[in-house]
Design an enzyme around this catalytic site. Structure first.
Site, PDB file in Angstrom:
ATOM      1  N   GLU A   1     -13.559  -5.926   6.429  1.00  8.24           N
ATOM      2  CA  GLU A   1     -12.460  -6.242   5.525  1.00  8.24           C
ATOM      3  C   GLU A   1     -12.409  -7.727   5.161  1.00  8.24           C
ATOM      4  O   GLU A   1     -12.261  -8.570   6.057  1.00  8.24           O
ATOM      5  CB  GLU A   1     -11.135  -5.871   6.192  1.00  8.24           C
ATOM      6  CG  GLU A   1     -11.126  -4.516   6.847  1.00  8.24           C
ATOM      7  CD  GLU A   1     -10.019  -4.360   7.889  1.00  8.24           C
ATOM      8  OE1 GLU A   1      -8.994  -5.063   7.797  1.00  8.24           O
ATOM      9  OE2 GLU A   1     -10.194  -3.537   8.806  1.00  8.24           O
TER      10      GLU A   1
ATOM     11  N   ARG B   1       0.826  -1.227   0.000  1.00  7.38           N
ATOM     12  CA  ARG B   1       0.000   0.000   0.000  1.00  7.38           C
ATOM     13  C   ARG B   1       0.853   1.267   0.000  1.00  7.38           C
ATOM     14  O   ARG B   1       0.318   2.366  -0.118  1.00  7.38           O
ATOM     15  CB  ARG B   1      -0.965  -0.008   1.188  1.00  7.38           C
ATOM     16  CG  ARG B   1      -0.304   0.074   2.555  1.00  7.38           C
ATOM     17  CD  ARG B   1      -1.350   0.163   3.676  1.00  7.38           C
ATOM     18  NE  ARG B   1      -0.711   0.204   4.987  1.00  7.38           N
ATOM     19  CZ  ARG B   1      -1.351   0.514   6.104  1.00  7.38           C
ATOM     20  NH1 ARG B   1      -2.648   0.791   6.084  1.00  7.38           N
ATOM     21  NH2 ARG B   1      -0.709   0.536   7.259  1.00  7.38           N
TER      22      ARG B   1
ATOM     23  N   HIS C   1      -8.707  -3.762   3.110  1.00  6.75           N
ATOM     24  CA  HIS C   1      -9.057  -3.083   4.362  1.00  6.75           C
ATOM     25  C   HIS C   1     -10.092  -1.959   4.143  1.00  6.75           C
ATOM     26  O   HIS C   1      -9.821  -0.791   4.439  1.00  6.75           O
ATOM     27  CB  HIS C   1      -7.747  -2.520   4.929  1.00  6.75           C
ATOM     28  CG  HIS C   1      -7.768  -2.093   6.355  1.00  6.75           C
ATOM     29  ND1 HIS C   1      -8.593  -1.106   6.833  1.00  6.75           N
ATOM     30  CD2 HIS C   1      -7.046  -2.497   7.417  1.00  6.75           C
ATOM     31  CE1 HIS C   1      -8.362  -0.918   8.112  1.00  6.75           C
ATOM     32  NE2 HIS C   1      -7.437  -1.760   8.502  1.00  6.75           N
TER      33      HIS C   1
HETATM   34  O1  TA6 Z   1      -7.932  -3.803  10.453  1.00  4.41           O
HETATM   35  C1  TA6 Z   1      -7.844  -3.356  11.771  1.00  4.41           C
HETATM   36  C2  TA6 Z   1      -6.417  -2.900  12.062  1.00  4.41           C
HETATM   37  O2  TA6 Z   1      -5.515  -3.968  11.995  1.00  4.41           O
HETATM   38  C3  TA6 Z   1      -6.416  -2.211  13.419  1.00  4.41           C
HETATM   39  O3  TA6 Z   1      -5.689  -2.965  14.359  1.00  4.41           O
HETATM   40  C4  TA6 Z   1      -5.792  -0.851  13.114  1.00  4.41           C
HETATM   41  O4  TA6 Z   1      -4.382  -0.925  13.280  1.00  4.41           O
HETATM   42  C5  TA6 Z   1      -6.204  -0.653  11.654  1.00  4.41           C
HETATM   43  O5  TA6 Z   1      -6.014  -1.929  11.073  1.00  4.41           O
HETATM   44  C6  TA6 Z   1      -5.520   0.469  10.929  1.00  4.41           C
HETATM   45  O6  TA6 Z   1      -4.181   0.169  10.688  1.00  4.41           O
HETATM   46  P1  TA6 Z   1      -3.284   1.315   9.946  1.00  4.41           P
HETATM   47  O7  TA6 Z   1      -1.902   0.714   9.861  1.00  4.41           O
HETATM   48  O8  TA6 Z   1      -3.903   1.546   8.597  1.00  4.41           O
HETATM   49  O9  TA6 Z   1      -3.379   2.531  10.812  1.00  4.41           O
END
Ligand code: TA6
Length: 271
Positions: A246, A81, A146
């Protein structure tokens, strides 16, 4: 139409079609937002405070977590990403716009990962939104698409079809009121391991249907008040207007080989 432009430091594709409008960042093959023409607000949501800087993850849209999910490696959620992908094809017809973006191991990815790989992302943008990730290599990858969904208010959201087995990533467990359904009254960060392939995300305005293909897990996340305040790329009150649901391959990693593609993905539609 599909026009390439720049937003902040990042090259992005702006999609205008009679059925929807959308945008995709070449960094991360990152679908930034998608708004069907029937809707007043984006179904795939982007933070007003997201960064658009090279090498910095974008907050919102559909971050491609690959080839690892979360803290299973560094950087968290993988490197796909935060590096620039290449637009491989772009087709527009009466139905919508179809894009294919590709990434192979190269100078950009070398600092993060030393094995050969190919990964491609197919995105369909029209009355529906479809995203499919295909990858090959000689390793096991964990991954998640995500997706940040735009909702009217987190207190009105019900997510159905998640099943009732999940791993809670928080210490303070937020017991669901009704098994298999998800309502939100505090931070939630959960990996459902036996969800249906059809999930609905409803609020007081609309119902979004998420259909997953070849996913093993469905992650649900809302940062709630404190985490929202702690994120520089997220307004304090934006936790009220988004929810992440997700499709992922976390508990059943993608077992990659060099001569065939492993694929999983999702389709989003309004019902
Ligand atoms: O998908 C949930 C998660 O793993 C949370 O634990 C939180 O860290 C979120 O992803 C966002 O992660 P990022 O690295 O995009 O801030």
């Amino acid at each position: 139409s599909v026009k390439q432009t720049k937003f902040g430091e990042l090259p992005i594709l702006v999609i205008q079609h009679k059925s929807c409008c959308a945008a995709v960042s070449l960094q991360g093959a990152h679908l930034l937002f998608w708004q069907p023409s029937t809707e007043q607000t984006p179904v795939i949501w982007l933070s007003k405070q997201s960064k658009f800087e090279k090498g910095i993850a974008i907050r919102g849209g559909v971050p491609i977590c690959w080839p690892w999910f979360g803290p299973l490696g560094t950087p968290s959620h993988g490197f796909a990403r935060i590096v620039e992908w290449t637009l491989d094809s772009c087709n527009e017809d009466d139905d919508g716009v179809d894009l294919v973006l590709v990434l192979s191991n190269n100078q950009q990815t070398k600092p993060y990962f030393d094995k050969p790989f190919n990964v491609s992302l197919k995105i369909h943008l029209g009355k529906t939104c479809e995203v499919a990730l295909s990858c090959s290599g000689e390793f096991e990858a964990t991954s998640a698409l995500h997706t940040y969904f735009g909702i009217d208010n987190i207190n009105h959201v019900v997510v159905k079809g998640l099943g009732d087995t999940y791993q809670d990533r928080l210490t303070v467990e937020n017991k669901p009121v009704t098994i298999g359904q998800m309502t939100f009254n505090q931070e939630v960060d959960r990996i459902y391991t036996n969800a249906n392939t059809e999930i609905t995300i409803s609020d007081n305005v609309r119902t979004i249907k998420l259909t997953t293909t070849n996913a093993s897990d469905v992650v649900t996340w809302n940062p709630w008040i404190d985490k929202a305040k702690a994120m520089a790329d997220f307004c304090d009150d934006e936790y009220q207007s988004m929810v992440c649901v997700e499709a992922g391959r976390i508990n059943k990693p993608l077992k990659l080989s060099l001569n065939e593609q492993s694929t999983y993905g999702f389709k989003i539609e309004l019902i």
